[in-house]
Design a protein around this motif. Structure first.
Motif, PDB file in Angstrom:
ATOM      1  N   SER A 136     -45.797  22.233  12.183  1.00 40.53           N
ATOM      2  CA  SER A 136     -45.202  22.602  11.362  1.00 40.53           C
ATOM      3  C   SER A 136     -43.973  22.591  11.415  1.00 40.53           C
ATOM      4  O   SER A 136     -43.225  22.835  10.708  1.00 40.53           O
TER       5      SER A 136
ATOM      6  N   THR B  90     -45.262  31.883   2.040  1.00 41.40           N
ATOM      7  CA  THR B  90     -44.391  31.941   2.942  1.00 41.40           C
ATOM      8  C   THR B  90     -43.153  30.836   1.763  1.00 41.40           C
ATOM      9  O   THR B  90     -41.901  31.936   2.016  1.00 41.40           O
TER      10      THR B  90
ATOM     11  N   LYS C  11     -48.845  33.991   9.922  1.00 47.31           N
ATOM     12  CA  LYS C  11     -50.183  34.628   9.372  1.00 47.31           C
ATOM     13  C   LYS C  11     -51.309  35.914   9.915  1.00 47.31           C
ATOM     14  O   LYS C  11     -51.615  36.639   8.729  1.00 47.31           O
TER      15      LYS C  11
ATOM     16  N   SER D 249     -43.182  28.382  12.271  1.00 41.49           N
ATOM     17  CA  SER D 249     -44.608  29.415  11.577  1.00 41.49           C
ATOM     18  C   SER D 249     -45.349  29.284  12.642  1.00 41.49           C
ATOM     19  O   SER D 249     -46.063  30.632  13.300  1.00 41.49           O
TER      20      SER D 249
ATOM     21  N   GLY E 187     -48.902  25.756   2.891  1.00 38.29           N
ATOM     22  CA  GLY E 187     -50.052  25.216   3.050  1.00 38.29           C
ATOM     23  C   GLY E 187     -50.268  26.671   1.726  1.00 38.29           C
ATOM     24  O   GLY E 187     -50.230  25.450   0.671  1.00 38.29           O
ATOM     25  N   THR E 188     -50.606  27.943   1.919  1.00 40.44           N
ATOM     26  CA  THR E 188     -50.941  28.696   0.805  1.00 40.44           C
ATOM     27  C   THR E 188     -50.221  28.330  -0.611  1.00 40.44           C
ATOM     28  O   THR E 188     -49.395  29.197  -1.402  1.00 40.44           O
ATOM     29  N   GLY E 189     -48.377  28.413   0.691  1.00 41.33           N
ATOM     30  CA  GLY E 189     -47.092  28.315  -0.530  1.00 41.33           C
ATOM     31  C   GLY E 189     -46.748  30.302  -0.101  1.00 41.33           C
ATOM     32  O   GLY E 189     -45.977  29.735  -1.230  1.00 41.33           O
TER      33      GLY E 189
ATOM     34  N   TRP F 273     -52.857  23.388  12.730  1.00 41.42           N
ATOM     35  CA  TRP F 273     -52.561  24.647  11.914  1.00 41.42           C
ATOM     36  C   TRP F 273     -53.784  25.287  11.383  1.00 41.42           C
ATOM     37  O   TRP F 273     -54.433  23.808   9.996  1.00 41.42           O
TER      38      TRP F 273
ATOM     39  N   ASN G  49     -54.498  29.611  12.027  1.00 42.05           N
ATOM     40  CA  ASN G  49     -53.635  30.896  11.828  1.00 42.05           C
ATOM     41  C   ASN G  49     -54.074  31.880  11.453  1.00 42.05           C
ATOM     42  O   ASN G  49     -54.124  32.627  11.679  1.00 42.05           O
TER      43      ASN G  49
HETATM   44  C1  LIG Z   1     -47.955  26.711  11.303  1.00 41.94           C
HETATM   45  C2  LIG Z   1     -48.138  27.135   9.963  1.00 41.94           C
HETATM   46  N1  LIG Z   1     -47.082  26.413   9.359  1.00 41.94           N
HETATM   47  C3  LIG Z   1     -46.941  26.534   7.417  1.00 41.94           C
HETATM   48  C4  LIG Z   1     -47.763  27.169   7.141  1.00 41.94           C
HETATM   49  C5  LIG Z   1     -47.588  27.319   5.305  1.00 41.94           C
HETATM   50  O1  LIG Z   1     -47.469  28.127   5.204  1.00 41.94           O
HETATM   51  P1  LIG Z   1     -47.758  29.308   3.544  1.00 41.94           P
HETATM   52  O2  LIG Z   1     -49.239  29.251   3.672  1.00 41.94           O
HETATM   53  O3  LIG Z   1     -47.261  30.114   3.129  1.00 41.94           O
HETATM   54  O4  LIG Z   1     -47.384  28.167   2.558  1.00 41.94           O
HETATM   55  C6  LIG Z   1     -48.744  27.526   7.651  1.00 41.94           C
HETATM   56  C7  LIG Z   1     -50.378  28.219   7.195  1.00 41.94           C
HETATM   57  O5  LIG Z   1     -51.627  28.084   7.242  1.00 41.94           O
HETATM   58  C8  LIG Z   1     -48.915  27.606   9.234  1.00 41.94           C
HETATM   59  O6  LIG Z   1     -49.493  27.582   9.793  1.00 41.94           O
END
Ligand SMILES: Cc1ncc(COP(=O)(O)O)c(C=O)c1O
Length: 321
Positions: free
Chosen positions: A268, A191, A55, A293, A187-189, A321, A85
């Protein structure tokens, strides 16, 4: 006595500003976990970022875009909703750049994460865990509107995707000649959308695989698309497959990866490994890249690794997280 000359294992680095250390994280091969000789598993170690997670990339990108657009001045207050995060990254970036940080987090976030946030000097507002991430996002926006804070909006800002397209995905494509599967938690998508797009440009046949919690489980911050919170950044059409992982399997994989490879990964990452091994079963050969992540260190005080499968229900009450 004459001291031996130090051996140079790495390129020597001059002193650098902290924020310039964001990104360029290592991609490491997990040779001991590969199930077949022809299938190679690689982990992108995002825990190596300065505040310890992926993040850092998006918070820096979103804040610097706002700065370029003249929307921030020193001493302003930045706010976002996060279950860990992003909040920590926001607190770290704010310290470096001279802003105040406020975060809205759902009840259930492990106390070690809240301690870290307070150590960074962030103001923490709790919101009801039943309101979920949507409740936290709404509360952050409400506070921003009422007090003139700058809301980061990681769930809607395209800069989130761009940071992964230009950073994460680019770095992976540069490090490996061919990626056959890319496995990332959703999460947010940001990545999966950004890095997935970049990797598809490098290899149109790459399989982009999303990892979600099993329905009914609040798997540690991963969002279940079936549970009604679809991130506006997520375009399901760009994802080739989705794997559902439960808390107990994710934690089992966290133990496996530290026990075999010596990598202390976050929950995760364990979920991604669990999904990647299932992808590997269906392949004869190829390279699989997984997003790790964050690292597992900050979760240690909560001792999630001690949980048995019978404790799985209790684990689901915690956001990891
Ligand atoms: C540890 C961890 N893994 C995966 C993700 C998912 O990533 P994204 O928000 O880019 O989809 C997050 C997001 O909060 C995260 O903190």
């Amino acid at each position: 006595m004459r001291w031996p000359r130090p051996r140079l294992y790495h390129m020597l680095m001059p002193p650098l500003p902290l924020l310039s250390l964001i990104g360029n994280t290592p991609l490491v091969e997990l040779t001991r976990l590969s199930p077949k000789p022809g299938v190679r598993l690689f982990a992108k170690l995002e825990g190596q970022n300065p505040s310890g997670s992926v993040k850092d990339r998006i918070v820096k990108a979103i804040v610097e875009k706002a700065e370029r657009e003249g929307r921030l001045k020193p001493g302003d207050t930045l706010i976002d909703a996060s279950s860990g995060n992003t909040a920590i990254a926001l607190a770290m970036v704010s310290r470096q750049k001279g802003y105040n940080a406020r975060v809205v987090i759902p009840q259930g976030v492990p106390p070690s994460i809240v301690d870290l946030l307070r150590l960074f000097g962030a103001e923490v507002t709790w919101c009801d865990s039943h309101a979920g991430m949507k409740g936290a996002v709404d509360e952050a926006q409400r506070q921003a509107d009422a007090n003139g804070y700058y809301a980061l909006s990681q769930f809607t800002d395209e800069e989130n995707i761009l940071a992964h397209y230009e950073g994460t995905g680019f770095e992976i494509a540069e490090a490996l000649p061919k990626v056959d599967a890319f496995v990332a938690g959703i999460g947010t998508g940001g990545t999966i959308m950004g890095a997935g797009k970049r990797l598809r440009e490098a290899n149109p046949n790459v399989r982009v695989i999303g990892v979600e919690p099993r329905l009914g489980e609040r798997l540690q911050g991963l969002r279940s698309l079936s549970e009604g919170f679809a991130s506006p950044l997520l375009d399901i059409g760009q994802i080739d497959g989705r794997f559902l992982v439960d808390s107990a399997s994710a934690l089992k994989m966290v133990r496996t990866v530290v026990g075999t490879e010596g990598i202390v990964a976050g929950v995760s990452s364990g979920a991604c490994l669990s999904a990647a091994l299932r992808v590997a079963d269906r392949m004869e050969e190829g390279n699989i890249v997984m997003m790790f992540s964050d690292g597992g260190w900050k979760y240690l005080p909560s001792r999630p690794w001690d949980a048995t499968e019978e404790d799985a229900a209790a684990l689901d009450e915690t956001h990891w997280w």
